[in-house]
Design a protein around this motif. Sequence first.
Motif, mmCIF file in Angstrom:
data_model
loop_
_atom_site.group_PDB
_atom_site.id
_atom_site.type_symbol
_atom_site.label_atom_id
_atom_site.label_comp_id
_atom_site.label_asym_id
_atom_site.label_seq_id
_atom_site.Cartn_x
_atom_site.Cartn_y
_atom_site.Cartn_z
ATOM 1 N N ALA A 53 27.245 -29.370 -2.800
ATOM 2 C CA ALA A 53 26.631 -29.922 -1.588
ATOM 3 C C ALA A 53 25.353 -30.667 -1.978
ATOM 4 N N SER A 54 25.018 -31.723 -1.223
ATOM 5 C CA SER A 54 23.863 -32.554 -1.573
ATOM 6 C C SER A 54 22.551 -31.779 -1.535
ATOM 7 N N ARG A 55 22.501 -30.674 -0.759
ATOM 8 C CA ARG A 55 21.245 -29.915 -0.678
ATOM 9 C C ARG A 55 21.094 -28.946 -1.852
ATOM 10 N N GLU A 56 22.141 -28.794 -2.651
ATOM 11 C CA GLU A 56 22.084 -27.832 -3.749
ATOM 12 C C GLU A 56 21.486 -28.452 -5.009
ATOM 13 N N THR A 57 20.402 -27.843 -5.483
ATOM 14 C CA THR A 57 19.770 -28.292 -6.721
ATOM 15 C C THR A 57 20.449 -27.583 -7.873
ATOM 16 N N PHE A 58 20.845 -28.352 -8.885
ATOM 17 C CA PHE A 58 21.493 -27.730 -10.044
ATOM 18 C C PHE A 58 21.165 -28.543 -11.290
ATOM 19 N N ARG A 59 21.575 -28.014 -12.433
ATOM 20 C CA ARG A 59 21.364 -28.717 -13.701
ATOM 21 C C ARG A 59 22.701 -29.262 -14.178
ATOM 22 N N ILE A 60 22.645 -30.457 -14.754
ATOM 23 C CA ILE A 60 23.846 -31.044 -15.338
ATOM 24 C C ILE A 60 23.496 -31.372 -16.786
ATOM 25 N N GLY A 61 24.466 -31.278 -17.658
ATOM 26 C CA GLY A 61 24.172 -31.578 -19.054
ATOM 27 C C GLY A 61 25.376 -32.166 -19.749
ATOM 28 N N GLY A 62 25.104 -32.930 -20.787
ATOM 29 C CA GLY A 62 26.168 -33.543 -21.563
ATOM 30 C C GLY A 62 25.572 -34.640 -22.416
ATOM 31 N N LEU A 63 26.404 -35.618 -22.746
ATOM 32 C CA LEU A 63 25.931 -36.750 -23.544
ATOM 33 C C LEU A 63 25.722 -37.951 -22.632
ATOM 34 N N VAL A 64 24.713 -38.755 -22.960
ATOM 35 C CA VAL A 64 24.495 -40.001 -22.220
ATOM 36 C C VAL A 64 25.601 -40.940 -22.683
ATOM 37 N N GLY A 105 22.315 -36.026 -26.331
ATOM 38 C CA GLY A 105 22.453 -34.948 -25.360
ATOM 39 C C GLY A 105 21.324 -34.993 -24.345
ATOM 40 N N MET A 106 21.604 -34.605 -23.113
ATOM 41 C CA MET A 106 20.565 -34.529 -22.097
ATOM 42 C C MET A 106 20.900 -33.429 -21.104
ATOM 43 N N VAL A 107 19.857 -32.953 -20.439
ATOM 44 C CA VAL A 107 20.027 -32.009 -19.338
ATOM 45 C C VAL A 107 19.158 -32.531 -18.213
ATOM 46 N N GLY A 108 19.726 -32.610 -17.016
ATOM 47 C CA GLY A 108 18.968 -33.079 -15.866
ATOM 48 C C GLY A 108 18.987 -32.044 -14.760
ATOM 49 N N THR A 109 17.915 -32.028 -13.968
ATOM 50 C CA THR A 109 17.843 -31.161 -12.794
ATOM 51 C C THR A 109 17.781 -32.081 -11.590
ATOM 52 N N GLY A 110 18.559 -31.778 -10.552
ATOM 53 C CA GLY A 110 18.517 -32.629 -9.365
ATOM 54 C C GLY A 110 19.627 -32.273 -8.388
ATOM 55 N N ASN A 111 20.025 -33.274 -7.587
ATOM 56 C CA ASN A 111 21.025 -33.076 -6.541
ATOM 57 C C ASN A 111 22.073 -34.173 -6.609
ATOM 58 N N LEU A 112 23.276 -33.839 -6.148
ATOM 59 C CA LEU A 112 24.342 -34.834 -6.104
ATOM 60 C C LEU A 112 24.327 -35.476 -4.719
ATOM 61 N N VAL A 113 24.047 -36.784 -4.673
ATOM 62 C CA VAL A 113 23.985 -37.498 -3.396
ATOM 63 C C VAL A 113 25.006 -38.629 -3.435
ATOM 64 N N ASP A 114 26.018 -38.550 -2.577
ATOM 65 C CA ASP A 114 27.087 -39.560 -2.526
ATOM 66 C C ASP A 114 27.678 -39.833 -3.912
ATOM 67 N N GLY A 115 27.935 -38.761 -4.647
ATOM 68 C CA GLY A 115 28.588 -38.901 -5.939
ATOM 69 C C GLY A 115 27.664 -39.288 -7.090
ATOM 70 N N VAL A 116 26.381 -39.523 -6.785
ATOM 71 C CA VAL A 116 25.415 -39.858 -7.837
ATOM 72 C C VAL A 116 24.450 -38.689 -7.995
ATOM 73 N N PHE A 117 24.231 -38.284 -9.249
ATOM 74 C CA PHE A 117 23.289 -37.197 -9.514
ATOM 75 C C PHE A 117 21.890 -37.794 -9.513
ATOM 76 N N VAL A 118 21.092 -37.446 -8.501
ATOM 77 C CA VAL A 118 19.724 -37.943 -8.395
ATOM 78 C C VAL A 118 18.820 -36.913 -9.065
#
Length: 155
Positions: A53-64, A105-118
Amino acid sequence: MNGMKGLKKKRRIQVILVAFVALATSTALIGYAMRDGINYFRAPSAVVAEPPASRETFRIGGLVEEGTLVRGQGETITFSVTDGGASVPVSYTGVLPDLFGEGQGMVGTGNLVDGVFVATEILARHDETYMPKEVVDALKDQGVYRHAEGEEGGS
């Protein structure tokens, strides 16, 4: 003699009660943190399979992902993060870490908004000593993880 036994039993009940309250409190705190999704980690494949859900803050990680890094207007940067199985577009406004780059490699913290991780935060990760185990496992699952040093016949 009988008074001692009663006291011991009463004491045991108090100890159990205190332990129960402590357990309930810690469970509630963990539940509260999870409700906010603090540091809940997801690999790109998992995000694509089940978008949070767009209100859920989570971490995503992988390769750029190679060829996806675009420095846009102002300080906004867009790129895709991949675990080899799926890619998630990322948008980030701010200063990127020095070590950040395509294929890294990178790890980001944020939210998924309309399919884009902000992303609100981006961390560059270079090897498994820094990269969360979940990212390394996800990359290995997809067969794209490479050891930084001692790679045979690497590019």
